[in-house]
Design an enzyme around this catalytic site. Structure first.
Site, PDB file in Angstrom:
ATOM      1  N   SER A   1       1.914  -2.333   4.401  1.00 18.21           N
ATOM      2  CA  SER A   1       2.085  -0.895   4.218  1.00 18.21           C
ATOM      3  C   SER A   1       3.473  -0.591   3.657  1.00 18.21           C
ATOM      4  O   SER A   1       4.424  -1.354   3.869  1.00 18.21           O
ATOM      5  CB  SER A   1       1.936  -0.168   5.556  1.00 18.21           C
ATOM      6  OG  SER A   1       3.071  -0.399   6.385  1.00 18.21           O
ATOM      7  N   ASP A   2       3.579   0.525   2.934  1.00 15.09           N
ATOM      8  CA  ASP A   2       4.914   1.072   2.722  1.00 15.09           C
ATOM      9  C   ASP A   2       5.443   1.473   4.097  1.00 15.09           C
ATOM     10  O   ASP A   2       4.672   1.663   5.053  1.00 15.09           O
ATOM     11  CB  ASP A   2       4.865   2.265   1.762  1.00 15.09           C
ATOM     12  CG  ASP A   2       6.164   2.432   0.996  1.00 15.09           C
ATOM     13  OD1 ASP A   2       7.215   1.972   1.499  1.00 15.09           O
ATOM     14  OD2 ASP A   2       6.146   3.029  -0.093  1.00 15.09           O
ATOM     15  N   TRP A   3       6.746   1.601   4.214  1.00 17.12           N
ATOM     16  CA  TRP A   3       7.364   1.748   5.525  1.00 17.12           C
ATOM     17  C   TRP A   3       6.947   3.076   6.171  1.00 17.12           C
ATOM     18  O   TRP A   3       7.224   4.143   5.647  1.00 17.12           O
ATOM     19  CB  TRP A   3       8.878   1.633   5.379  1.00 17.12           C
ATOM     20  CG  TRP A   3       9.399   0.240   5.598  1.00 17.12           C
ATOM     21  CD1 TRP A   3      10.476  -0.091   6.378  1.00 17.12           C
ATOM     22  CD2 TRP A   3       8.898  -1.009   5.081  1.00 17.12           C
ATOM     23  NE1 TRP A   3      10.671  -1.462   6.377  1.00 17.12           N
ATOM     24  CE2 TRP A   3       9.718  -2.046   5.594  1.00 17.12           C
ATOM     25  CE3 TRP A   3       7.841  -1.352   4.265  1.00 17.12           C
ATOM     26  CZ2 TRP A   3       9.511  -3.393   5.303  1.00 17.12           C
ATOM     27  CZ3 TRP A   3       7.635  -2.694   3.961  1.00 17.12           C
ATOM     28  CH2 TRP A   3       8.451  -3.691   4.481  1.00 17.12           C
TER      29      TRP A   3
ATOM     30  N   SER B   1       0.839  -1.193   0.000  1.00 17.21           N
ATOM     31  CA  SER B   1       0.000   0.000   0.000  1.00 17.21           C
ATOM     32  C   SER B   1       0.877   1.247   0.000  1.00 17.21           C
ATOM     33  O   SER B   1       1.892   1.305   0.687  1.00 17.21           O
ATOM     34  CB  SER B   1      -0.891  -0.028   1.244  1.00 17.21           C
ATOM     35  OG  SER B   1      -1.745   1.068   1.286  1.00 17.21           O
TER      36      SER B   1
ATOM     37  N   ALA C   1       3.876   4.088   6.434  1.00 16.59           N
ATOM     38  CA  ALA C   1       2.697   4.668   5.784  1.00 16.59           C
ATOM     39  C   ALA C   1       1.447   4.490   6.627  1.00 16.59           C
ATOM     40  O   ALA C   1       0.479   5.241   6.466  1.00 16.59           O
ATOM     41  CB  ALA C   1       2.488   4.037   4.399  1.00 16.59           C
TER      42      ALA C   1
END
Length: 781
Positions: free
Chosen positions: A221-223, A188, A225
């Site tokens: 998630s993206d880190w 994401s 996010a």
């Protein structure tokens, strides 16, 4: 088969919640009593970095994803995936964070090189092949970044406003194709889409991805996010990464106990994590697939040569004749940029530069720097330098150049708290007396000593600089030292760490020997070209203008490279220009040179693949996956700057070739080989196109047959003049005739209008060499 529901019943709420958040930067925790081992993730678009980014544990560096798409070969993409699956297994990685399928909406996108194409069909097919190859090893993939992360400016907070039709037909389409192909993970994005942050966008992540498409994998998630405990839990996110700044953990457990998040939502997420663990062999005694090993150098070489796009050729290539004098010109011929900046970076075991490759292929090669676009001095290396020794106190090793970096686990198995100082030491014996320029670039606090002179002590960044800025925006300090020729001098660079901060390091000892100024370097190169049989000029972008973390401000080549090419071409009509850039750049001299070869960021075997193509040992096999402009203002979309926190995709579906009104420099799908083809026959139905073609040249070659559709009847729904519907590649010896059958998926005819609909009427089916080079057309309908 693992009984996931039985395992789920054995977990407490706190154990369930623990599986949904990172335990550190790269992994999820183990739960031994159900046979679950820790799931390890790693960046991996072009190589599997592992949990560190350490020079003592190198990673094979493939060409950039844009290069892979330029091959127009899903099976080659699968082979690249198999290699990275093999690398992941070697490094103990269960999940690779890739591929990136965001579209080339604008050539200014800073991560353009990490994405595949401006076309959703080509992007989806290459991504599906890559995912299939990786997952054959029982290693998961996470296709990213869902969705609208097509630029870098304010990407953490921007609200991307995408019309529903464009969202469905363009931006979601590659993700849907990967889900259809069996991908196990989706990442994401940071940004919001149409008002809702992607980490908690239930419509896109839950309703469309999971329910409509039937996705049974995980959404990670993206880190950093994920920012809201309940919103992310109810919005379809399954895993929040990393451990730091994570909104889940105890807060998520409390949200369940308070009734804000139903336990059924948590159970669904945990089922998905356990299913992924079973797929990758981290749960119970699931066997690891056995896949035939691949030679990394060979695959990297093959992907590179297959990706090179010969955009122009007056017959100079392949280079013929006996023992020509070859002038190699350009700073980037010697200091090869083989991969893009940011998440795509790895430390390869070796790099073959263009200069090295050409020297290995020709007997008489002379080199001149010509023009140097690098804003930072290159890492010290080459003649005069002794080994570069790294001392971390409890661990010592050597690196091939004056650069060392890692991200995540430190080298040598050391713990972060074990490291307070990095010392790089070497000896330099100048070949030339005079003013030598030394430099420090990177992030952190440094001390530089040359001989008995302490040249610098301090930090390169101001206090309070954020970690992301440190990683993506390094700084440089330069120092001039007058040295005699032939006298060794000790050089020591130290980087100090605050306690607990050694999970990332980046330092470069730069050096430039005495030499002419910028104008003098160009003059030297022109003189060399004039006395040579052929000039090969290597130009390109630098990490400071093309990287994750920021968008490009200009499409022009940096520095005085355009001037260099123009003057060399005036001095030698047999000038071949190699353009080493991950995304389109302006080439104002393109029609004044003998040949233009686009090589993207070509990976660790760059020079060997380049030499093979220049000599004709291999054919340049690439076709453009995105349009290259004559002028920046001709591009259908350029702007990447949000207004009031939002960026509207007001062009709708008209991005890339769909939106071009001016004639570009090089059209989508274009590229030359070393032979010629006649398209002899085309027949088509609503499900298939059949093309017969003949190799009419004198060499064995490969052709990418492209099928485009056009609507022949007016319709209320506006459509592009022509759009890609299918493709396939063929190979043939001189005089051979071959027939290829290319499926036409139903989706190729459809539009989104509250649902997928096929407008009635007649369609033109065109077999083409490129979108601007149609060869045969038939009508159906």
């Amino acid at each position: 088969m693992t009984d996931i529901d039985h395992l789920l019943d054995r977990l407490t709420l706190d154990e369930k919640v623990s599986l949904l958040a990172g335990q550190d930067f790269w992994s999820l925790p183990a739960i031994p009593h159900i046979g679950l081992r820790s799931l390890v993730m790693s960046d991996g678009p072009v190589g599997v970095r592992g949990t560190g980014w350490a020079p003592d544990d190198p990673s094979i560096a493939l060409p950039s994803p844009t290069a892979l798409a330029a091959s127009w070969d899903p099976e080659l993409a699968a082979e690249a995936g198999r290699l990275l699956g093999q690398e992941a297994r070697h490094k103990g990685v269960h999940v690779v964070l890739g591929p990136t399928v965001n579209l080339h909406r604008t050539p200014r996108g800073g991560r353009h090189f990490e994405c595949y194409s401006e076309d959703p069909l080509l992007t989806g097919e290459i991504a599906a092949g890559f995912v299939r190859g990786v997952q054959e090893h029982g290693v998961g993939t996470t296709v990213k970044h869902l969705v609208g992360n097509d630029f870098e400016t304010d990407r953490m907070t921007v609200d991307v406003r995408i019309p529903e039709r464009a969202l469905r037909e363009l931006y979601l389409a590659p993700f849907e194709r990967v889900v259809e192909a069996g991908g196990w993970g989706v990442m994401s994005a940071y940004n919001s889409v149409n008002g809702t942050s992607m980490a908690q966008n239930g419509r896109l992540q839950d309703e469309i991805l999971k329910r409509e498409w039937g996705f049974d994998g995980v959404v990670v998630s993206d880190w950093r996010a994920a920012r809201d405990t309940v919103g992310a839990a109810l919005g379809g996110l399954d895993i929040a990464m990393p451990a730091m700044d994570n909104p889940w953990g105890p807060r998520l457990a409390e949200a369940v106990r308070s009734g804000s998040v139903p336990i059924e939502v948590i159970d669904d997420k945990v089922r998905r994590v356990l299913r992924l663990a079973a797929r990758v062999g981290a749960l119970g005694d699931a066997p690891v697939p056995v896949v035939a090993p691949l030679d990394g150098d060979e695959v990297a070489h093959r992907v590179a040569s297959r990706s090179f796009v010969l955009a122009r050729n007056d017959g100079t290539l392949p280079l013929a004749g006996t023992d020509p004098v070859v002038a190699v010109i350009g700073a980037l011929a010697q200091d090869a940029r083989v991969l893009g900046g940011g998440s795509a970076q790895v430390a390869p075991p070796h790099v073959i530069s263009p200069l090295d490759g050409i020297r290995a292929a020709f007997d008489r090669v002379e080199y001149s720097i010509g023009a140097d676009p690098r804003p930072f001095l290159p890492a010290a290396q080459g003649p005069g330098w002794s080994e570069f020794r790294i001392d971390l106190g409890a661990y010592r090793f050597e690196v091939p150049t004056g650069a060392v970096r890692w991200l995540g686990d430190p080298p040598g198995g050391l713990a972060v708290n074990d490291i307070s100082l990095l010392e790089l030491s070497t000896t330099y014996t100048p070949a030339t007396a005079g003013d030598h320029v030394f430099a420090i670039s990177g992030f952190g606090a440094f001390e530089l000593t040359v001989g008995d002179q302490k040249l610098y002590q301090g930090s390169l960044h101001p206090p309070g600089t954020g970690r992301a800025d440190l990683l993506l925006h390094p700084r440089e300090q330069r120092f001039t030292v007058t040295l005699p020729a032939g006298v060794p001098v000790a050089v020591t660079l130290r980087q100090s760490f605050e306690p607990g901060t050694a999970h990332s390091a980046g330092t470069t000892l730069g050096h430039r020997p005495p030499g002419p100024d910028e104008s003098g370097m160009i003059a030297e190169a022109v003189a060399l070209a004039a006395r040579s049989d052929v000039a090969v000029v290597v130009v390109g972008t630098t990490e400071q203008v093309e990287s994750e973390g920021f968008d490009r401000t200009s499409l022009a080549l940096p520095g005085r490279q355009d001037e260099l090419v123009a003057r060399v071409a005036a001095a030698n009509p047999r000038t071949v220009v190699v353009v080493n850039a991950g995304s389109p750049v302006l080439l104002p001299w393109a029609e004044d040179v003998a040949a233009v070869l686009l090589t993207w960021f070509p990976g660790q075997e760059a020079g060997a693949a380049l030499a093979a193509v220049l000599t004709g040992a291999e054919e340049p096999g690439g076709r453009l996956p995105t349009t290259w402009p004559r002028r920046a203002e001709d591009c259908p979309v350029l702007a990447v700057e949000p207004r009031d926190g939002a960026l509207a995709y007001s062009e709708g579906i008209f991005i890339g070739y769909r939106g071009w009104t001016e004639r570009p420099l090089y059209a989508f799908g274009s590229g030359l080989g070393y032979t010629s083809w006649s398209y002899d026959a085309l027949s088509a139905s609503a499900t298939e196109a059949v093309v017969t073609l003949t190799n009419t040249g004198e060499r064995t070659g490969r052709e990418v047959v492209q099928i485009y559709l056009s609507a022949l009847e007016d319709d209320e729904i506006e459509r592009p003049g022509r759009w890609l519907a299918g493709f396939a590649s063929v190979e043939a010896v001189p005089g051979e005739t071959v027939t290829v059958r290319i499926p036409l998926p139903e989706r190729a005819f459809q539009v989104w209008d509250g649902g997928w609909k096929t407008p009635p009427g007649r369609y033109a089916v065109t077999a083409a060499h490129a979108i601007d080079d149609p060869r045969r057309t038939v009508e159906i309908g």
